[in-house]
Design a protein around this motif. Structure first.
Motif, short mmCIF file in Angstrom:
data_model
loop_
_atom_site.label_atom_id
_atom_site.label_comp_id
_atom_site.label_asym_id
_atom_site.label_seq_id
_atom_site.Cartn_x
_atom_site.Cartn_y
_atom_site.Cartn_z
N LEU A 1 83.69 -24.81 43.30
CA LEU A 1 82.49 -23.77 44.05
C LEU A 1 82.98 -23.82 45.57
O LEU A 1 83.27 -22.78 46.35
CB LEU A 1 81.07 -24.11 43.70
N VAL A 2 82.80 -25.02 45.94
CA VAL A 2 83.12 -25.30 47.57
C VAL A 2 84.52 -24.69 47.95
O VAL A 2 84.79 -24.17 48.95
CB VAL A 2 82.55 -26.53 47.88
N THR A 3 85.62 -25.30 47.12
CA THR A 3 86.80 -25.01 47.31
C THR A 3 87.14 -23.46 47.52
O THR A 3 88.10 -22.89 48.07
CB THR A 3 88.00 -25.53 46.74
N SER A 4 86.57 -22.86 46.32
CA SER A 4 86.65 -21.21 46.27
C SER A 4 85.76 -20.70 47.53
O SER A 4 86.56 -19.54 48.20
CB SER A 4 86.01 -20.98 45.21
N PHE A 5 84.68 -21.20 47.83
CA PHE A 5 83.95 -20.45 48.79
C PHE A 5 84.69 -20.46 50.20
O PHE A 5 84.73 -19.74 50.93
CB PHE A 5 82.54 -20.75 48.71
N ASP A 6 84.64 -21.70 50.51
CA ASP A 6 85.10 -22.38 51.90
C ASP A 6 86.03 -23.44 51.88
O ASP A 6 85.49 -24.43 52.11
CB ASP A 6 83.81 -22.42 52.68
N PRO A 7 87.56 -23.00 51.80
CA PRO A 7 88.35 -24.28 51.72
C PRO A 7 88.01 -25.22 53.08
O PRO A 7 88.08 -26.23 52.98
CB PRO A 7 89.74 -23.50 51.89
N GLY A 8 87.93 -24.42 54.08
CA GLY A 8 87.64 -25.32 55.41
C GLY A 8 86.79 -26.22 55.18
O GLY A 8 86.73 -27.48 55.68
N LEU A 9 85.48 -25.79 54.90
CA LEU A 9 84.15 -26.84 54.57
C LEU A 9 84.73 -27.83 53.58
O LEU A 9 84.49 -29.14 53.95
CB LEU A 9 82.95 -25.92 54.05
N ALA A 10 85.26 -27.36 52.57
CA ALA A 10 85.77 -28.46 51.39
C ALA A 10 86.61 -29.48 52.07
O ALA A 10 86.19 -30.67 51.91
CB ALA A 10 86.67 -27.69 50.74
N GLY B 1 84.13 -28.87 29.60
CA GLY B 1 84.14 -30.20 30.10
C GLY B 1 84.69 -30.23 31.82
O GLY B 1 83.72 -30.63 32.73
N LEU B 2 85.76 -29.70 32.17
CA LEU B 2 86.29 -29.53 33.43
C LEU B 2 85.29 -28.93 34.30
O LEU B 2 85.06 -29.40 35.60
CB LEU B 2 87.61 -28.99 33.47
N LEU B 3 84.64 -27.81 33.81
CA LEU B 3 83.85 -26.96 34.47
C LEU B 3 82.65 -27.93 34.97
O LEU B 3 82.29 -27.83 36.03
CB LEU B 3 83.42 -25.64 33.54
N ILE B 4 81.93 -28.54 33.76
CA ILE B 4 80.57 -29.47 34.38
C ILE B 4 81.03 -30.35 35.25
O ILE B 4 80.45 -30.66 36.18
CB ILE B 4 80.29 -29.98 33.11
N ALA B 5 82.34 -31.17 35.02
CA ALA B 5 82.84 -32.20 35.77
C ALA B 5 83.04 -31.81 37.48
O ALA B 5 82.70 -32.55 38.14
CB ALA B 5 84.01 -33.05 35.10
N PHE B 6 83.68 -30.48 37.45
CA PHE B 6 84.14 -30.26 38.66
C PHE B 6 83.57 -28.89 39.47
O PHE B 6 83.96 -28.44 40.35
CB PHE B 6 85.71 -30.10 38.59
N PHE B 7 82.35 -28.64 38.83
CA PHE B 7 81.75 -27.27 39.12
C PHE B 7 81.48 -27.38 40.67
O PHE B 7 81.84 -26.45 41.48
CB PHE B 7 80.56 -27.15 38.50
N LYS B 8 80.91 -28.33 41.52
CA LYS B 8 80.88 -28.29 42.84
C LYS B 8 81.97 -28.32 43.52
O LYS B 8 82.16 -27.46 44.56
CB LYS B 8 79.84 -29.37 43.07
N GLU B 9 82.79 -28.96 43.13
CA GLU B 9 84.35 -29.04 43.93
C GLU B 9 85.06 -27.56 43.81
O GLU B 9 85.49 -27.08 44.76
CB GLU B 9 85.13 -29.89 43.29
#
Lengths: 319, 273, 478
Positions: free
Chosen positions: A189-198, A179-187
């Motif tokens: 993803l982006v916080t893992s990849f590029d915290p600055g962009l996030a 459930g958490l994965l589906i709800a927060f997948f994009k967050e």
């Protein structure tokens, strides 16, 4: 008692008998193994990408004093106090690591090592001192024992027996994880990849960092009973790491890691049956074996694959 | 300040970026010191200065990624957090892990996340916007490539496309021309001009003095403090450049450093250089 | 900074809880047996105590020295990986002749350890997985194999297998004289190799690229260090245990790192701390029957680390806090002096003695606060009370004046303030309304040499940007 390290391999006793004669037990064991490694693997994908693998290791060790103290305070093995103790220990670990890092010139790797070993030592001491009061076995903490899963209390729902309690608990955690994965997948993803962009998108990276750490503690505490504190880290890292050798896309990696978890559970169970060894140990051996296989022979990046391709190219280019 | 910002052009709406008396100090190193800055709408501002002048720090401070010791920053008249959707960001290329399991399209799609809000997944429309942004940087054919399989210039274009997908009014770009081939550099500058024509404001950290006057219509010469800021022609003088690069203010940096050390460490040594 | 300090204190308190609980528990087992055991320990009569103590001392020594290199190379957790990776080797050595033959176990474990470290490097080189994942996989994978093997061994119909569980948590009492001999040899090898190749190890630890450029055999040196580490880990296993031996590599070295800035001192200190932790562990675990040694060694090391973290003279938290407090006091004093200077200036330098009430108005503070400030000045020998009739109590009319050193210091501070304002406006082109707040802070931190350089740069100025006089250097220092 037997004489040889490797017993004679007998198809029937290894693959058929467990299902034909102890089908129920085997089912719960394999299901639990799958739920544990699947949930760990799911969280693990992000743990790997955020380079938190060793923080996960630290948390898994530090849980020991947490659950021991919770146990001593409440004198029960109920899920809730154990869970709270474990979460408190997980948070303590992360806070201590950060505190040492920020208040001195100790580098993060050393801080991790100091914190988890100290907490683990406290846990071991507590267990050995209160050995008569705690039916937490130090060895169980280290190995975990999947084989005991079918012997646990049976959870009831509306008067119907639905299965051993730990399995049901793990299933709930797994559902929450999905459930958490589906709800927060994009967050995530982006916080893992590029915290600055996030941050520039208004997504607070630290919040997700702490959220992941918290959930990791929950997953670890519900898993350690089955696989032990050290092998839980195997279940966290191996599925994701192996999947990431095969695919370039995160969603695909997550699916693959679930598939690998299933393989670990089934093959590990049979390996352990054959050798009469720890099931968690068997699962880890399978995990390591599959990783080795993929590492050598993955479709695109495998070492042997590359080697073969290179020699093939040489043959075709040379006249 | 030598040439203080004289902008009466946008009296109606708040300036895209306004910085007042900003001081930023990392734990032991002061980096920015009493910065004043007002960026008018529709300008391309080049942030130029020697290594360690605090160029990236300025960008990060604007984004709220670094704690501010004193002073304030306003984006479109509001604090950064309230103006988040109006800012696009292009980080330095080394700041991310290029082995990350995403392809070029995924990265561009991330630019849409800010508008989506929690619990929503990118829609078809978002994907189309992302594709069109990739097209603008001429990267459509690489959409499904994993990002480590792109050249430096291509990676930079993907970052640019992602910023375009943010559809912002103010763009902050940290060294977009580093490690980029000549064609990419030309392509990027063309896109920047296009954005400017649409009334967007761009702040670009740049290290190449030779191209700076050609690319930017305003320049911020930075070296811990604002050495000069204003129209390119006014700022790009020999004297200003010497002031920024000549290190004639070693006393300032020395004092600021020893002051910060004392504050954080309780260091009692005097002005350790 | 401050917050981190608080966090540490808070968590320390949390940590103390279980330790207290433990102490209470030991107490209620039986007071006499506890003290008897302690006396017994310190008499060093029994050979088993001597063996255990010598063993843990040697272990602490080896691990402290070798761990230092891991800590400075930011490879601390490689030690953890190594200690877990040796487990299958231990089991293999155990299988060799079904007894606890130290040499067989040593050979097996060393092979496994070096293979593990090599695998970490290999995974890192050939895949895009990061170091932490690689270490985690090797750690857990090898450990899993080890657990499989040990559970199998427990089912085997073989001779003495009781010793194997000691490898998990460690029991110093289980050390045999054969183990001690092995430990002695390893310690000797460690010392000799480190002494012979100290400068090489120093260079590869600091800057591996530079070492390569110097033509050093970087790979060989790296693996030599890893081999030594594996030796140390393997011989420590029985006393400390697989899971915790990494702490003995990291914690004493980290404590040493907090106390010194030189590598050779760090090695010495780490060795001493390691030995101390070993002795603590051996002692405490001897106090009662079922206490494992490893965890106590680790807690011994952690206590040393915490002491270093809190009280280390150069980097310790407490000295830092004290230094900061001292500095805050100095700044407060200097601000009072400056205010007195302003009173002086306002009177066109005609008056010398002032009333406490006047100072309070100038400082914008209550009379009570001002009293304390004046008292501090008097205590520092920078001011004199002119009316001591009322005892310590002051009224708003109470008179005081600055002493000569006080007056000089006041002039210095005002000079610093005005010079810095002038420097910011003239040399750094700040606007005059920006400079006052900054100077308020900077005036307390300008050293004499910087002042000289600013004066030279501004060509010995007389007035500050607001047109006020800058106190003259020659007038300040007679």
């Amino acid at each position: 008692m037997r004489e040889h390290f490797f017993p004679d391999f007998d198809w029937h006793t290894v693959f058929v008998q467990p299902w034909a004669e102890y089908g129920d037990n085997s089912f719960w064991i394999v299901l639990m193994g799958f739920l544990v490694s699947g949930t760990c693997g799911l969280v693990g994908c992000f743990v790997i990408l955020r380079r938190m693998a060793l923080v996960g290791d630290a948390i898994s060790h530090s849980l020991l004093p947490g659950i021991t103290i919770a146990f001593l305070l409440t004198n029960s093995r109920d899920t809730l106090p154990m869970m709270l103790g474990a979460i408190a220990a997980g948070i303590t670990t992360v806070v201590l690591i950060e505190a040492i890092r920020h208040s001195s010139r100790i580098k993060p790797d050393a801080a991790i090592g100091i914190v988890f070993s100290s907490l683990f030592a406290i846990g071991i001491i507590l267990i050995s001192v209160f050995a008569d009061k705690i039916d937490l076995d130090a060895e169980c903490v280290l190995y975990g024992e999947l084989g005991f899963i079918p012997l646990q209390d049976i959870a009831m729902l509306g008067g119907v027996e639905i299965g051993p309690e730990p399995v049901i608990r793990m299933a709930i955690i797994a559902v929450i994880a999905i459930g958490l994965l589906i709800a927060f997948f994009k967050e995530m993803l982006v916080t893992s990849f590029d915290p600055g962009l996030a941050a520039s998108l208004g997504i607070n990276p630290t919040r997700y960092q702490y959220g992941l750490t918290l959930f990791l503690s929950v997953v670890i505490v519900s898993s350690f009973e089955s696989v032990g504190v050290v092998l839980v880290i195997a279940m966290i890292i191996f599925p994701g790491a192996t999947a990431l050798l095969i695919t370039d896309r995160l969603p695909k990696a997550i699916w693959l890691s679930i598939l690998f978890s299933l393989l670990y559970a089934v093959l590990g169970f049979h390996l352990a049956t054959w050798l009469e060894a720890s099931i968690a140990g068997g699962m880890t051996v399978i995990a390591g074996f599959i990783f080795g296989l993929v590492w050598m022979a993955a479709p695109k990046r495998g070492l042997l694959t590359k080697l073969v391709k290179r020699s093939f190219k040489r043959e075709t280019t040379s006249p | 300040m030598q040439s203080s910002s004289t902008t009466q052009t946008n009296s109606k709406s708040a300036a895209p970026l306004e910085v007042h008396d900003l001081t930023v100090a990392y734990t032991k190193r002061p980096v920015l010191y009493g910065i004043d800055l007002k960026v008018p709408k529709g300008s391309i501002v080049g942030v130029v200065g020697p290594n360690g002048a605090g160029k990236s720090t300025l960008i990060k401070a604007i984004m709220g990624l670094l704690p501010v010791s004193s002073g304030w920053i306003k984006v479109f008249g509001k604090p950064f957090k309230k103006a988040v959707t109006r800012i696009g960001y292009v980080p330095q290329r080394e700041s991310v892990d290029w082995d990350f399991p995403v392809n070029a399209l995924d990265v561009v799609l991330m630019g849409r996340y800010g508008r989506l809000g929690p619990f929503k997944r990118p829609s078809k429309a978002d994907k189309e916007i992302a594709m069109s942004c990739l097209e603008k940087v001429k990267m459509t054919s690489y959409a499904t490539r994993q990002i480590s399989n792109l050249s430096g210039g291509q990676q930079q274009r993907v970052f640019l496309a992602r910023a375009l997908a943010q559809e912002s009014d103010l763009y902050l770009m940290d060294e977009p021309f580093v490690g980029v081939d000549a064609t990419t550099e030309a392509a990027i500058i063309e896109i920047l001009r296009e954005l400017q024509a649409q009334g967007k404001t761009l702040i670009v950290v740049h290290h190449d003095l030779t191209t700076a006057p050609e690319y930017f219509d305003r320049i911020l010469l930075l070296n811990m403090r604002v050495v000069a800021y204003g129209k390119t022609a006014d700022v790009f003088t020999f004297e200003n450049l010497q002031n920024a690069y000549g290190g004639r203010l070693s006393i300032l940096s020395e004092v600021a450093l020893s002051r910060a050390r004392k504050k954080f460490d309780g260091d009692t040594r005097d002005n350790v250089g | 900074m401050n917050r981190a300090g608080k966090q540490i204190l808070f968590t320390l308190a949390l940590l103390a809880l279980p330790i207290l609980a433990h102490a209470a528990k030991i107490g209620d087992i039986s007071e006499t047996s506890w003290t008897e055991q302690a006396i017994d320990f310190f008499s060093f009569q029994q050979p088993i105590i001597r063996t255990a103590l010598i063993g843990t001392l040697l272990i602490g020594f080896c691990c402290g020295i070798l761990g230092s290199f891991l800590v400075v190379r930011k490879l601390s957790l490689l030690g953890d990986t190594l200690s877990h990776a040796v487990l299958p080797g231990v089991a293999m050595g155990f299988l060799w002749n079904a007894s606890k033959d130290p040499w067989a176990i040593f050979v097996g474990a060393t092979a496994a350890g070096i293979l593990g470290v090599a695998l970490v490097g290999w995974i890192k080189q050939t895949t895009h997985l990061k170091e932490d994942s690689a270490m985690g996989m090797v750690l857990a994978g090898f450990y899993g194999v080890g657990i499989c093997m040990t559970t199998v061994i427990q089912n085997l119909a073989m001779g003495n297998k009781s010793g194997l569980d000691k490898f998990f948590f460690g029991q110093a009492a289980a050390l045999s004289s054969g183990d001690i001999r092995l430990l002695g040899i390893i310690s000797l090898i460690t010392v000799v190799v480190i002494l012979l190749f100290y400068k090489e190890f120093l260079v590869i630890s600091f800057d591996i690229g530079f070492a390569q450029a110097l033509g050093m055999p970087v790979k060989i040196l790296h693996y030599a260090l890893m081999a030594l580490l594996t030796f140390a880990v393997v011989v420590s296993l029985q006393a400390v245990g697989v899971v915790l031996v990494s702490a003995l590599l990291i914690t004493p070295a980290a404590a040493a790192f907090l106390l010194t800035d030189r590598m050779h001192w760090m090695l010495v200190l780490a060795a001493v701390f390691g030995m101390l932790s070993g002795a603590i562990g051996a002692f405490v675990s001897y106090l009662s029957n079922n206490l494992p040694t490893g965890p106590f060694i680790v807690l011994g090391a952690t206590s040393i680390f915490l002491l270093a973290l809190l009280f280390g003279p150069r980097h310790g938290l407490l000295p830092k806090i004290l230094r900061r407090r001292k500095q805050r006091k100095r700044i407060a004093l200097e601000n009072t002096l400056k205010a007195v200077f302003h009173l002086n200036e306002n009177s066109q330098f005609t008056k010398r003695a002032f009333e406490a009430g006047k100072l309070a108005t100038e400082r914008n503070a209550s009379l009570h606060e001002t009293e304390a400030e004046i008292r501090n000045l008097v205590k520092a020998g920078m001011a004199l009370r002119l009316d001591t009739a009322n005892g310590t109590k002051m009224s708003g009319k109470a008179q005081f004046e600055l002493t000569k050193p006080g007056w000089y210091r006041a002039c210095e501070i005002v000079r610093n303030h005005r010079l810095w304002e002038l420097y910011l406006t003239n040399a750094a082109q700040y606007q005059t309304d920006h400079v006052h707040d900054d100077a308020e802070d900077t005036e307390h931190h300008l050293g004499e040499d910087i002042v000289l350089r600013i004066e030279a740069r501004l060509k010995n100025p007389i007035h500050d940007p607001h047109g006020k006089l800058i106190p003259n250097r020659d007038a300040i220092k007679p």
